[in-house]
Scaffold this active site. Structure first.
Site, PDB file in Angstrom:
ATOM      1  N   TYR A 166      -9.653   0.718   6.579  1.00 18.74           N
ATOM      2  CA  TYR A 166     -10.493  -0.478   6.607  1.00 18.74           C
ATOM      3  C   TYR A 166     -11.381  -0.417   7.849  1.00 18.74           C
ATOM      4  O   TYR A 166     -10.910  -0.551   8.970  1.00 18.74           O
ATOM      5  CB  TYR A 166      -9.643  -1.748   6.630  1.00 18.74           C
ATOM      6  CG  TYR A 166      -8.748  -1.951   5.443  1.00 18.74           C
ATOM      7  CD1 TYR A 166      -8.984  -1.318   4.222  1.00 18.74           C
ATOM      8  CD2 TYR A 166      -7.638  -2.789   5.528  1.00 18.74           C
ATOM      9  CE1 TYR A 166      -8.148  -1.505   3.146  1.00 18.74           C
ATOM     10  CE2 TYR A 166      -6.796  -2.991   4.439  1.00 18.74           C
ATOM     11  CZ  TYR A 166      -7.055  -2.338   3.255  1.00 18.74           C
ATOM     12  OH  TYR A 166      -6.208  -2.528   2.183  1.00 18.74           O
TER      13      TYR A 166
ATOM     14  N   LEU B 216      -5.839 -14.219  -5.195  1.00 22.45           N
ATOM     15  CA  LEU B 216      -6.894 -15.192  -5.503  1.00 22.45           C
ATOM     16  C   LEU B 216      -8.057 -14.536  -6.257  1.00 22.45           C
ATOM     17  O   LEU B 216      -9.154 -15.085  -6.312  1.00 22.45           O
ATOM     18  CB  LEU B 216      -7.395 -15.853  -4.212  1.00 22.45           C
ATOM     19  CG  LEU B 216      -6.338 -16.676  -3.470  1.00 22.45           C
ATOM     20  CD1 LEU B 216      -6.901 -17.230  -2.166  1.00 22.45           C
ATOM     21  CD2 LEU B 216      -5.832 -17.821  -4.349  1.00 22.45           C
ATOM     22  N   GLY B 217      -7.785 -13.378  -6.848  1.00 25.14           N
ATOM     23  CA  GLY B 217      -8.804 -12.739  -7.675  1.00 25.14           C
ATOM     24  C   GLY B 217     -10.093 -12.456  -6.930  1.00 25.14           C
ATOM     25  O   GLY B 217     -11.178 -12.737  -7.443  1.00 25.14           O
TER      26      GLY B 217
ATOM     27  N   GLY C 190     -11.347 -13.968  -4.591  1.00 22.94           N
ATOM     28  CA  GLY C 190     -12.044 -15.216  -4.298  1.00 22.94           C
ATOM     29  C   GLY C 190     -12.398 -16.047  -5.511  1.00 22.94           C
ATOM     30  O   GLY C 190     -12.680 -17.247  -5.392  1.00 22.94           O
TER      31      GLY C 190
END
Length: 332
Positions: free
Chosen positions: A58, A220-221, A223
């Site tokens: 990241y 949360l997919g 967002g």
């Protein structure tokens, strides 16, 4: 916050973790601010969201550096999960599971994180050129050396390797069965959410019967399940959702009934309960070994997500969520 345990070693963590990736990777670079993200990490630790999930890729590397700034002051409050096995180039990502590289990468992560031990070290992806047993064996040596407390396998990229006609996590389970013969798996990280529930079919039960913790990625997919993303609003070019089939304006509009259903459930629990909290509570309800790891870089959403640990969905709530329409659009 409620505590949950990961793996046979009974590693204790807060019931809701913090995904640190959005602070420095994959989402709108113009909105990435180090100081704001650092405050979000501290807020999570204050609230008991002790599991901080990062990876060396990241940034690359910058996310571990950011988390390390918080750990320098708050190490006893945190459970640190980072990952190894992926290298980032200019326009590509490649796997590297060579034992020598794994050991060097661990030492580098320890330096960036400003700690002498990693609580959970995850294999980000298996290297197709290296037997996974060899990679896992090198990771096991890190446990014996005291640099790592427990090992995990990340299955977030399972879709990319799925053969036609195979169930989503068949290949992951085969990998897990192989590495279990080398050293115990303490946790598996894989996608699980209201609109991507495939892990419930085989992977989650496999983990549960073996006492393996399950870290629910993207609960949360990305967002969408928060209800705060507007169809057609668009994303910055560097945002992974700008090229994602489910985040076209057409598909986002088509999937609004899912968000509407989460909001209906939320209203039954009070005017301040949100769709995002219902989505996280649904993940938490899938088992005592499940820990959702929502990603965010803002204190306000850290606070909202942590509060979901206290939300108890009723049988009626769970039935209503189960009856929501399946998500439209490819997730591959």
């Amino acid at each position: 916050m409620e505590r949950r345990t990961i793996g046979a070693a009974a590693l204790a963590v807060g019931a809701v973790g913090l995904g640190c990736m959005p602070m420095s990777w994959a989402y709108s670079a113009s909105r990435q601010r180090g100081d704001e993200s650092l405050r979000a990490v501290h807020r999570a630790l204050d609230l008991g969201s002790s599991l901080l999930d990062t990876a060396d890729m990241y940034g690359p590397f910058t996310n571990e550096l950011l988390v390390g700034r918080a750990l320098k002051e708050r190490r006893p409050d945190a459970f640190v999960s980072t990952k190894v096995g992926l290298l980032v180039g200019d326009q590509h990502i490649v796997a590297n599971g060579r034992p020598g590289y794994v050991k060097r990468a661990c030492d580098a992560s320890l330096r960036r994180l400003q700690t002498d031990v990693i609580d959970l070290y995850q294999l980000h992806r298996a290297d197709p050129e290296v037997p996974v047993e060899e990679t896992w064996g090198a990771m096991a040596e890190l446990v014996r050396a005291g640099k790592v407390r427990a090992l995990g396998l990340c299955a977030v990229g399972a879709r990319a390797g799925r053969r036609s006609g195979a169930r989503l996590h068949d290949a992951t389970i085969r990998q897990l069965e192989r590495v279990q013969q080398v050293f115990p798996v303490s946790a598996v990280e894989a996608e699980l959410s209201v609109w991507s529930p495939e892990a419930l079919e085989t992977l989650l039960p496999w983990c549960e019967t073996r006492g393996i913790g399950f870290l629910a990625a993207m609960p949360l997919g990305n967002g969408f399940l928060t209800g705060r993303l507007r169809p057609g609003a668009g994303f910055e070019a560097d945002d992974l959702r700008a090229r994602h089939p489910r985040f076209t304006a057409e598909m986002m509009a088509a999937n609004q009934p899912i968000v509407a259903g989460l909001r209906r459930v939320a209203r039954r629990h009070g005017e301040h309960v949100t769709a995002a909290q219902v989505a996280l509570a649904w993940v938490l309800a899938q088992g005592r070994h499940v820990v959702p790891v929502p990603g965010t870089k803002q204190e306000r959403w850290v606070t909202e997500n942590a509060a979901a640990s206290a939300l108890r969905l009723t049988t009626e709530d769970l039935r209503e969520v189960a009856e929501l329409p399946p998500a439209q659009g490819s997730w591959d």
